[in-house]
Design a protein around this motif. Structure first.
Motif, short mmCIF file in Angstrom:
data_model
loop_
_atom_site.label_atom_id
_atom_site.label_comp_id
_atom_site.label_asym_id
_atom_site.label_seq_id
_atom_site.Cartn_x
_atom_site.Cartn_y
_atom_site.Cartn_z
N LYS A 215 -28.51 -13.10 44.65
CA LYS A 215 -27.94 -12.05 45.48
C LYS A 215 -26.50 -12.39 45.89
O LYS A 215 -25.60 -11.56 45.78
N PHE A 216 -26.30 -13.63 46.33
CA PHE A 216 -24.95 -14.01 46.77
C PHE A 216 -23.99 -14.18 45.59
O PHE A 216 -22.80 -13.91 45.71
N GLU A 217 -24.53 -14.64 44.46
CA GLU A 217 -23.66 -14.74 43.27
C GLU A 217 -23.14 -13.37 42.86
O GLU A 217 -21.97 -13.19 42.55
N ALA A 218 -24.05 -12.37 42.93
CA ALA A 218 -23.63 -11.02 42.57
C ALA A 218 -22.61 -10.49 43.58
O ALA A 218 -21.61 -9.88 43.20
N ALA A 219 -22.86 -10.76 44.86
CA ALA A 219 -21.96 -10.22 45.88
C ALA A 219 -20.60 -10.90 45.85
O ALA A 219 -19.57 -10.27 46.10
N LEU A 357 -25.65 -8.35 53.43
CA LEU A 357 -26.35 -9.40 52.71
C LEU A 357 -27.47 -10.05 53.53
O LEU A 357 -28.19 -10.90 53.03
N SER A 358 -27.58 -9.69 54.82
CA SER A 358 -28.50 -10.39 55.71
C SER A 358 -29.42 -9.41 56.42
O SER A 358 -29.02 -8.79 57.40
N PRO A 359 -30.66 -9.29 55.94
CA PRO A 359 -31.58 -8.30 56.53
C PRO A 359 -31.78 -8.46 58.03
O PRO A 359 -32.00 -7.49 58.73
N LYS A 360 -31.69 -9.71 58.54
CA LYS A 360 -31.94 -9.93 59.97
C LYS A 360 -31.01 -9.12 60.86
O LYS A 360 -31.38 -8.68 61.93
N PHE A 361 -29.76 -8.96 60.41
CA PHE A 361 -28.83 -8.18 61.25
C PHE A 361 -28.12 -7.08 60.49
O PHE A 361 -27.00 -6.70 60.81
#
Lengths: 538, 365
Positions: A215-219, A357-361
Motif C-alpha cells: 500500500k505504501f509503495e503504491a502511494a 493511508l491510515s484507517p484509524k484516522f
C-alpha cells in the motif's frame, strides 16, 4: 495490550471517576492540567491512591499513599493481583468474555503475597491489601501512569502488570475507568500515530506486513524495505558502528538520552550529522549542517494529545530570519536527494495523504477540525464518525485480551557500598525537558535557576551536607555538580534530580540499559554517590 | 474574565415563573443557571463555573416572591412554583446603587468609567449596560500590595472589587492556596500569607487568578504595556506536555504578547493553563533563535550559508554515508515536539527517499 497504545479513556472523564490509582506519575508537575481534573474529582468525593517513591504533592491529598522502593513496581502490582484473585474480587464475567490466560496469571501470582511484596517494596502489606480491594471494588476506577512506569529495565512488565489489573477487574471500555498513560510531550501520541517508528508506518501498520508495504509503495511510488529498523536507544548504542550518519529533527539527543559520555563518544564516531532545530543545543556541537526551523507558533499542523485528540496548531507569528517550518525543510531535503516528494502547499495536504493511508484516522481532516473546536479523538474511520471518547466499549479491540504473566526482577543497577544511593530522574513544574525553551523563561529561571538533587534529611545529615550546598553526584558513568535540596518528599536511600540543565546534565549519570522489549532506557533507577564539593563551613 | 456556560437540561424538570414567563429548571440548579438559559441579562462579577458560588459581589441579586430581601441568584437554588423577577424597579435601584458604590472604590479613567485593563473590565460593562445611581465620593482606600516579587503576575488593588474569585480559584481549582483576602474594612485586599512575594509562596504561577479576574486587577506582567483590543488572537495548541491544552495566542506586531485559554466548557483544559502554557513563551522571540542555515567549516566552527547550499551539503553528506556504509547506516530521529504532518514527512523521507526504517521519534515511551 488491548489493541492500541494510548489512553483508553479521556481527560475530561477524570472528574467523574470514583477512584484514581496514580502510579509513576508526578501529575501536578508533569501534567498540571490533568492534576487539576484529579483535584476536582477528589473534591467531588473520589478516592485517590498514589504509589510513588517520592512523596509527591498528590500523596499529600491521597487517601492511601504507598512509598515503594524505586524499581519494585512489579512486586507491588503482583501482590495487588494476588489479593484480588485470592479474595475473589475479580470481574468473572469480563474475564470469561474478554480475556485469555487468566488461569496462568492466577498461578503466577499465587506466591506473591502482600507480605512477600512488603519485603521488596517496603510498602506495608496491609496497605497493598487496601489498595487492591479499593481498586477492585470501585466501579469507576481509572489507572493513571507515565514514565515512572515505563522508564525501567522492566518497564514492559510494569505496563503488563497494570493492564492485568485493568482486565481482571473489568475496568475497561467504561466511562471514567481504563488504563491511561499520560503522554509527556505535546505530540508523542501524534508522532507515533504518524509512523515515526522503526516498525510502523503511519496508523500502526507494520513495515514487515506485505499488505501495508504494498500500500505504501503504491502511494509513495518507490520500493520500501520490509526490515524493521532500529529504535532510538539501539541507534544510540550503534553510533560509530552500524550507524554512521544521523538526521535529527527537534531533539537534543546529547542532553536527553541516557549515559551522555557514551552518546558523545558515539556522536564523534559519526561521518555526517544534520540537525534541524530552533536553537543551538548540545547536539548541534556535533552537526555538519544545521537547519533553522520554525517553532509551533510559526506554523500550521496538528498535535495529538494523550487522549488521542487531534487538535490544530496555527501560525500566529512569522518565523525569525530565514527559519522555515520543519515540513518544508523535509520536503526540500527529499527533493534534494532526488526523491519526488510532492510540493505540498499546506500541512493540510500532508494530513490528507496520511489520513487516506491510515484507517484509524481517515475520518479526520483539517477542515473537520475547524468545526470541531475540541478536536477529534481517534479511532475516527470516516468523515461522519464523531471520534472515540472511550475506547474498547465493545470489548478490547483486539478481540480477547491476553493476560501477561510477570515476575519481579530487580533493576539493573542497584546501590552498593561505592554507590550507595538510588537515583531517579524527572521533570519539574517550571522546566521542560532539555530546557531550551523554559531555561529562557524568566519565571522558571527565578524559581529553579540550577540543577539540584533532592535528598532525605537523614541521608544529608549522614554526609554532613547542608541545604543549598554544592555537591558532586557520581555514578559509574559520569559526574555532575548540583545543589543539595533537603526534601521531606524523599525516601531514605533515594535521591532525585531533574533533567533540564545542560551545564549539569543529569543524563551523565543515568543508565542506558534498556527494557528487553521496548528498549526504553532505565532513566528511573541507577546507583550514585553524593560528595561535598567543598567541606561545609562549620 | 469569568465565562459562564449555559447549562443544559438533562433530567426531570420543575417549573417556575421568571419575569412573568413559565420556565423549566432542574432540581439542584441555581436561579442564575435558569436566568442564563432564558437569556436574561443578570450581571455578575464573582460567579465562575469552576468554583463554588459565593454570592459576594451582590451584582446578580434578583427578587424572589416571598423573600423579604433580594437574593443572589448565583447561590439561590430553584424551587417549583417560585416567582422571580430579574429586572424589577427594586432590582434596578439596587444594581445602580451597588455600581455607584463600586465606582467610588475603583480606579477610573478620564470618562469616569472603570479603567480597562488586561483583557477587559466587566465592571465597566455593567456600568455602561445598567447605569449608576447617586454619585458617591471616592473612598481612596489605603490598600497595600505586597505580592510584587514575581515575574508574571501583576496585581492592582485599585481595580480590585474584592469578589474573591482569584482566591477561590487558587483554593478550589489549582488547590495551592497561595493568596488570600487580608486586612479589614476599607483596607481589605488580596495578599499572600505573611505578605511574602508570590515567588516565596506555594504559588505555581498558573495565572488562573488572572484568567478569572473580572476587572483586570490581576494581569500578566509581561503584557502590561499591551492593549488587548489591538491584539490579534490565534487559537492553537500548547507545545509543552501531552495534555493538549488549547491556547489563544495574542499577537501584536508579529510578537506573542499574551497567552490565554479559550473559555471553559469546550476544551480539554476547561479554561485552565499552567505556568508553562501561559507564561513560558519567551523562547519564541528569543534572540538566540536560529535564523539562518549553518554548515561546519574547515576551521571546525559553524558558519551561515544559503538554504540552497545547506540543503545540497546535507543531501550529499547523507548520500555519501549511504553509499559508503549501506542504506541502514543512516538513522532519522524525529520529534514529538513537531507536528503530526512533520512526523509523517520525516518517516516518508527516511523510508521513501533514503530506504531505511531506522526512524524513530525522540520519546517513544
Amino acid at each position: 495490550m488491548f489493541g492500541a497504545g494510548a489512553m483508553t479513556n479521556s481527560i475530561p472523564e477524570i472528574r467523574g471517576t470514583d477512584l484514581m490509582f496514580v502510579i509513576g506519575s508526578n501529575t501536578t508537575e508533569a501534567h498540571p492540567i490533568i492534576a487539576m481534573e484529579m483535584k476536582r474529582a477528589k473534591k467531588n468525593g473520589a478516592k485517590l491512591i498514589v504509589a510513588d517513591p517520592r512523596r509527591i504533592w498528590l500523596a499529600d491529598i491521597a487517601d492511601l499513599y504507598m512509598q515503594l522502593k524505586p524499581g519494585t513496581d512489579v512486586a507491588l502490582l503482583s501482590a495487588m493481583m494476588h489479593v484480588i484473585v485470592t479474595e475473589g474480587l475479580h470481574d468473572r464475567e469480563f474475564v470469561d468474555k474478554h480475556t485469555t490466560g487468566f488461569e496462568d496469571l492466577v498461578a503466577s501470582v499465587s506466591e506473591a503475597t502482600p507480605e512477600w511484596a512488603e519485603g521488596i517494596t517496603e510498602v506495608p502489606a496491609e496497605d497493598i491489601r487496601t489498595a487492591a480491594r479499593l481498586y477492585a471494588t470501585t466501579e469507576k476506577a481509572g489507572i493513571y501512569y507515565t514514565l515512572g512506569i515505563t522508564e525501567h529495565s522492566h518497564g514492559t512488565d510494569n505496563v503488563y502488570g497494570l493492564a492485568n489489573l485493568v482486565l481482571m477487574t473489568g475496568h475497561l471500555g467504561k466511562e471514567n475507568c481504563g488504563m491511561n498513560p499520560l503522554r509527556g510531550q505535546n505530540n508523542v501520541q501524534g508522532a507515533n500515530d504518524a509512523g515515526a517508528s522503526p516498525i510502523y508506518y503511519a496508523g500502526y501498520q507494520r513495515v514487515d506486513d506485505p499488505v501495508a508495504q504494498a500500500k505504501f509503495e503504491a502511494a509513495w511510488g518507490t520500493e520500501l524495505s520490509p526490515t524493521p529498523g532500529m529504535n532510538l536507544n539501539v541507534m544510540m548504542k550503534h553510533m560509530g558502528g552500524l550507524i554512521r550518519g544521523l538526521f535529527i529533527m527537534g531533539e537534543d539527543i546529547v542532553l536527553s538520552e541516557p549515559n551522555t559520555e557514551r552518546v558523545e563518544a558515539g556522536m564523534n564516531g559519526l561521518d555526517f550529522v544534520v540537525v534541524q532545530d530552533i536553537f543551538l543545543n548540545e547536539t548541534t556541537r556535533f552537526a555538519d549542517v544545521v537547519f533553522p526551523a520554525a517553532c509551533f507558533a510559526e506554523k500550521d499542523g496538528v498535535f495529538t494529545n494523550s487522549d488521542r485528540r487531534v487538535q490544530r496548531v496555527r501560525k500566529a507569528v512569522d518565523a525569525p530570519g530565514q527559519a522555515r517550518p520543519d515540513w518544508q525543510i523535509l520536503v526540500q531535503l527529499a527533493q534534494a536527494v532526488g526523491y519526488p516528494m510532492p510540493d505540498y502547499q499546506h500541512p493540510s495536504e500532508v494530513y490528507a495523504e496520511m489520513a487516506q493511508l491510515s484507517p484509524k484516522f481517515s475520518g479526520i481532516s483539517h477542515e473537520r477540525l475547524e468545526d470541531n473546536v475540541s478536536g477529534l479523538q481517534w479511532p475516527c474511520p470516516d468523515p461522519e464518525h464523531p471520534g472515540t471518547v472511550t475506547m474498547h466499549s465493545d470489548g478490547p479491540i483486539i478481540g480477547k485480551a491476553p493476560f501477561q504473566t510477570i515476575a519481579y526482577r530487580p533493576s539493573e543497577e542497584l546501590p552498593n557500598s561505592d554507590f550507595p544511593l538510588l537515583l531517579s530522574t524527572g521533570r519539574t513544574l517550571y522546566h521542560y525537558n532539555s530546557g531550551t525553551q523554559t531555561r529562557r523563561a524568566s519565571g522558571a529561571v527565578a524559581k529553579q535557576p540550577e540543577n539540584f538533587i533532592e535528598i532525605s534529611r537523614r541521608d544529608a545529615r549522614k554526609r554532613g551536607l547542608d541545604d543549598g550546598q554544592l555537591v558532586r553526584v557520581s555514578s559509574r558513568r559520569g559526574t555532575v555538580i548540583a545543589a543539595i535540596n533537603i526534601s521531606p518528599r524523599m525516601k531514605r536511600g533515594c535521591v532525585w534530580m531533574p533533567l533540564h540543565f545542560p551545564e549539569a546534565n543529569t543524563n551523565r549519570l543515568t543508565n542506558d540499559v534498556g527494557d528487553p522489549v521496548t528498549q526504553t532506557a532505565e532513566f528511573k533507577v541507577c546507583a550514585v554517590r553524593v560528595q561535598a564539593l567543598v567541606q561545609a563551613a562549620k | 474574565m469569568s465565562d459562564l456556560t449555559v447549562p443544559i437540561l438533562t433530567g426531570p424538570t420543575l417549573t417556575l415563573t421568571l419575569d412573568g414567563e413559565q420556565v423549566h429548571a432542574q432540581d439542584g440548579e441555581t436561579l442564575l443557571d435558569v436566568c442564563r438559559r432564558a437569556g436574561k441579562d443578570v450581571p455578575t462579577l464573582c460567579a465562575e463555573d469552576r468554583v463554588d458560588p459565593m454570592g459576594s459581589c451582590r451584582m446578580c441579586l434578583v427578587e424572589v416572591e416571598g423573600q423579604r430581601r433580594l437574593q443572589p441568584s448565583c447561590a439561590f437554588k430553584v424551587q417549583a412554583g417560585q416567582v422571580v423577577q430579574t429586572d424589577s424597579d427594586k432590582v434596578q435601584r439596587h444594581r445602580q446603587l451597588l455600581l455607584s458604590m463600586y465606582l467610588a472604590d475603583h480606579e477610573l479613567d478620564e470618562d469616569d468609567l472603570p479603567r480597562e485593563r488586561g483583557t477587559g473590565n466587566l465592571l465597566r460593562q455593567h456600568v455602561l449596560n445598567h447605569g449608576t445611581g447617586p454619585d458617591l465620593p471616592p473612598i481612596n482606600a489605603p490598600r497595600e500590595y505586597r505580592m510584587e516579587n514575581n515575574p508574571y503576575i501583576h496585581f492592582d488593588p485599585g481595580a480590585c472589587v474584592l469578589c474573591n474569585l482569584c482566591v477561590r480559584y487558587c483554593d478550589e481549582v489549582e488547590a495551592v492556596s497561595a493568596i488570600t483576602l487580608a486586612g479589614r474594612g476599607a483596607k481589605t485586599t488580596i495578599a499572600t500569607a505573611d505578605q511574602k512575594g508570590l515567588l516565596d509562596t506555594t504559588c505555581e504561577m498558573c495565572g488562573g487568578c488572572i484568567a478569572v479576574c473580572p476587572t483586570g486587577a490581576m494581569t500578566e506582567k509581561p503584557s502590561l504595556a499591551s492593549n488587548f483590543q489591538e491584539e490579534k488572537v490565534v487559537r492553537s495548541t500548547c507545545n509543552f506536555c501531552g495534555v493538549g491544552c488549547q491556547v489563544n495566542l495574542h499577537t501584536q506586531d508579529n510578537k506573542i504578547v499574551r497567552v490565554t485559554s479559550p473559555p471553559p466548557g469546550e476544551t480539554v483544559n476547561d479554561g485552565n493553563l499552567c505556568v508553562k502554557g501561559r507564561f513560558s513563551m519567551e523562547f519564541v522571540q528569543h534572540q538566540d533563535r536560529l535564523t539562518e542555515p549553518l554548515i561546519r567549516g574547515k576551521d571546525g566552527g559553524l558558519h551561515p550559508t544559503s538554504w540552497e547550499n545547506a540543503l545540497k551539503v546535507a543531501a550529499e553528506g547523507l548520500m555519501a554515508v549511504r553509499q559508503k556504509h549501506g542504506t541502514d547506516s543512516l538513522g532519522f530521529i524525529s520529534s514529538s515536539r513537531c507536528t503530526g504532518e512533520e512526523n509523517y514527512l520525516l518517516q516518508k523521507l527516511s523510508r521513501a527517499a533514503f530506504g531505511t526504517n531506522n526512524c524513530h521519534q525522540c520519546a517513544a515511551t
